[in-house]
Write an enzyme that holds these catalytic residues in place. Structure first.
Site, short mmCIF file in Angstrom:
data_model
loop_
_atom_site.label_atom_id
_atom_site.label_comp_id
_atom_site.label_asym_id
_atom_site.label_seq_id
_atom_site.Cartn_x
_atom_site.Cartn_y
_atom_site.Cartn_z
N ARG A 143 3.70 3.13 10.16
CA ARG A 143 4.86 4.03 10.15
C ARG A 143 4.90 4.77 8.80
NH1 ARG A 143 9.32 -0.84 9.28
NH2 ARG A 143 9.11 -0.83 7.00
N TYR A 174 9.34 -3.10 -8.71
CA TYR A 174 8.77 -1.95 -8.00
C TYR A 174 8.25 -0.92 -9.01
CZ TYR A 174 8.50 1.84 -4.51
OH TYR A 174 8.07 2.87 -3.69
N1 LIG Z 1 9.69 6.58 1.25
C1 LIG Z 1 9.87 6.84 -0.05
O1 LIG Z 1 10.90 7.35 -0.47
C2 LIG Z 1 8.78 6.51 -1.03
C3 LIG Z 1 8.87 7.02 -2.33
C4 LIG Z 1 7.88 6.75 -3.24
C5 LIG Z 1 6.79 5.97 -2.86
N2 LIG Z 1 6.72 5.48 -1.60
C6 LIG Z 1 5.56 4.67 -1.27
O2 LIG Z 1 4.93 5.20 -0.12
C7 LIG Z 1 4.18 4.16 0.51
C8 LIG Z 1 4.48 4.18 2.00
O3 LIG Z 1 5.83 3.80 2.18
P1 LIG Z 1 6.73 4.37 3.35
O4 LIG Z 1 7.75 5.20 2.74
O5 LIG Z 1 5.87 4.95 4.41
O6 LIG Z 1 7.43 2.99 3.82
P2 LIG Z 1 7.40 2.20 5.20
O7 LIG Z 1 8.17 0.96 4.98
O8 LIG Z 1 7.83 3.11 6.30
O9 LIG Z 1 5.86 1.87 5.46
C9 LIG Z 1 5.17 0.88 4.75
C10 LIG Z 1 4.10 0.29 5.66
O10 LIG Z 1 3.35 -0.66 4.88
C11 LIG Z 1 3.11 -1.79 5.69
N3 LIG Z 1 2.89 -2.97 4.88
C12 LIG Z 1 3.82 -3.66 4.16
N4 LIG Z 1 3.27 -4.73 3.60
C13 LIG Z 1 1.96 -4.73 3.95
C14 LIG Z 1 0.88 -5.60 3.66
N5 LIG Z 1 1.05 -6.70 2.92
N6 LIG Z 1 -0.35 -5.29 4.15
C15 LIG Z 1 -0.52 -4.19 4.94
N7 LIG Z 1 0.48 -3.34 5.26
C16 LIG Z 1 1.70 -3.61 4.76
C17 LIG Z 1 4.38 -1.92 6.54
O11 LIG Z 1 4.18 -2.75 7.68
C18 LIG Z 1 4.69 -0.47 6.85
O12 LIG Z 1 4.07 -0.07 8.06
C19 LIG Z 1 4.58 2.86 -0.18
O13 LIG Z 1 3.57 2.51 -1.10
C20 LIG Z 1 5.85 3.24 -0.91
O14 LIG Z 1 6.08 2.43 -2.04
C21 LIG Z 1 7.68 5.74 -0.67
#
Ligand SMILES: NC(=O)c1ccc[n+]([C@@H]2O[C@H](COP(=O)([O-])OP(=O)(O)OC[C@H]3O[C@@H](n4cnc5c(N)ncnc54)[C@H](O)[C@@H]3O)[C@@H](O)[C@H]2O)c1
Length: 261
Positions: free
Chosen positions: A13, A165
């Protein structure tokens, strides 16, 4: 259109899923990797197996699901081996898997939550680099391999109640800079994007940690005045994945609606 191959973690996702779909649309064969199971240390749901299947279904015939925890080096090595076996090599690895926890000062965070944040967000990227970079280097010269990570605006900002984080994401930025220098003249590059507030479940969990009504509450603090869509972050990753980003290495590129300004 390309015939390159990619592996993306965090593919069920959010940003990872959007990246799988966009790379597949551009002609990549993609191994979509996710843990697809909830984490007992964390109070919010991870991506599910059903979500991962739906992403693979949406992305088309050259995309396969692979269940692996980025904390498990053997599982990640197996994922890389599967991509090489299936498609004959690897051109792009994207470390997008990530989790969030906090909501209290660092010294009050339950140790298992702090450990999950550091191990998934930082060691998970190290594990992927250890397995994927040798595969990128196994491609014959001239190479155009790409190791990509998703850092965060939290890599450069001191966000209260999210110290672990911030530490993990600053670690990812440092890792990418060093990796870019190490890869030097190989033709393989290492770059990261640092997203701002992007409308995915991790942001909903961040809102909960700050006692805010929902993810939309973060829109006003971003100069663009809105949340980003996961597809907008994926677009930057797809550019970095392609041959046109060849002049960039060790770069940590803000894709943050101005959040880090
Ligand atoms: N959404 C934001 O605002 C934002 C901002 C800055 C950075 N990020 C970064 O973007 C990246 C993606 O996050 P997102 O926003 O899509 O969040 P999200 O929670 O929608 O997706 C994260 C995905 O990572 C998977 N995951 C979690 N732990 C795992 C593991 N141990 N092994 C394999 N998969 C694992 C989850 O199952 C999930 O599908 C992350 O690294 C997050 O820190 C997101």
């Amino acid at each position: 259109m390309t015939t390159r191959t990619a592996l993306v973690t965090g593919a069920s996702r959010g940003i990872g899923a959007a990246t799988v779909v966009l790379l597949a649309k551009q002609g990549y064969s993609v191994l979509a990797v996710d843990v697809a199971a909830d984490d007992p240390a964390l109070p919010y749901p991870m991506g599910s197996g059903a979500e991962l299947s739906a992403v693979v279904e949406q992305a088309g015939e050259h995309v396969e699901a692979f269940i692996a925890d980025v904390r498990d080096p053997a599982a990640i090595a197996a994922a890389v081996a599967e991509a090489e076996r299936r498609w004959g090599g690897l051109d792009v690895a994207v470390a997008a898997a990530g989790v969030i926890a906090g909501g209290v000062p660092l010294w009050e965070v339950p140790p298992e939550q702090e450990q999950a944040v550091l191990e998934i967000n930082l060691n998970g990227v190290v594990n992927l680099a250890r397995a994927a970079v040798p595969a990128l280097l196994r491609r014959p010269e001239p190479r155009s391999g790409r190791f990509l990570a998703v850092a965060s605006a939290a890599a450069t900002r001191g966000l209260p109640m999210l110290a672990a984080y911030c530490a993990a994401k600053a670690g990812v930025a440092g890792l990418i800079r060093a990796l870019g220098a190490e890869l030097g003249r190989t033709g393989v590059t290492a770059n990261a994007v640092s997203p701002g507030s992007t409308d995915t479940p991790i942001l909903a969990e961040s809102a909960r940690l700050y006692d805010l009504p929902g993810a939309e509450s973060f829109a006003a603090q971003q100069p663009l005045g809105r949340l980003l869509d996961a597809g907008e972050v994926a677009a930057a990753l797809a550019f970095l994945a392609g041959p046109d980003s060849g002049a960039m290495t060790g770069a940590v590129v803000p894709v943050d609606g101005g959040l880090a300004l």
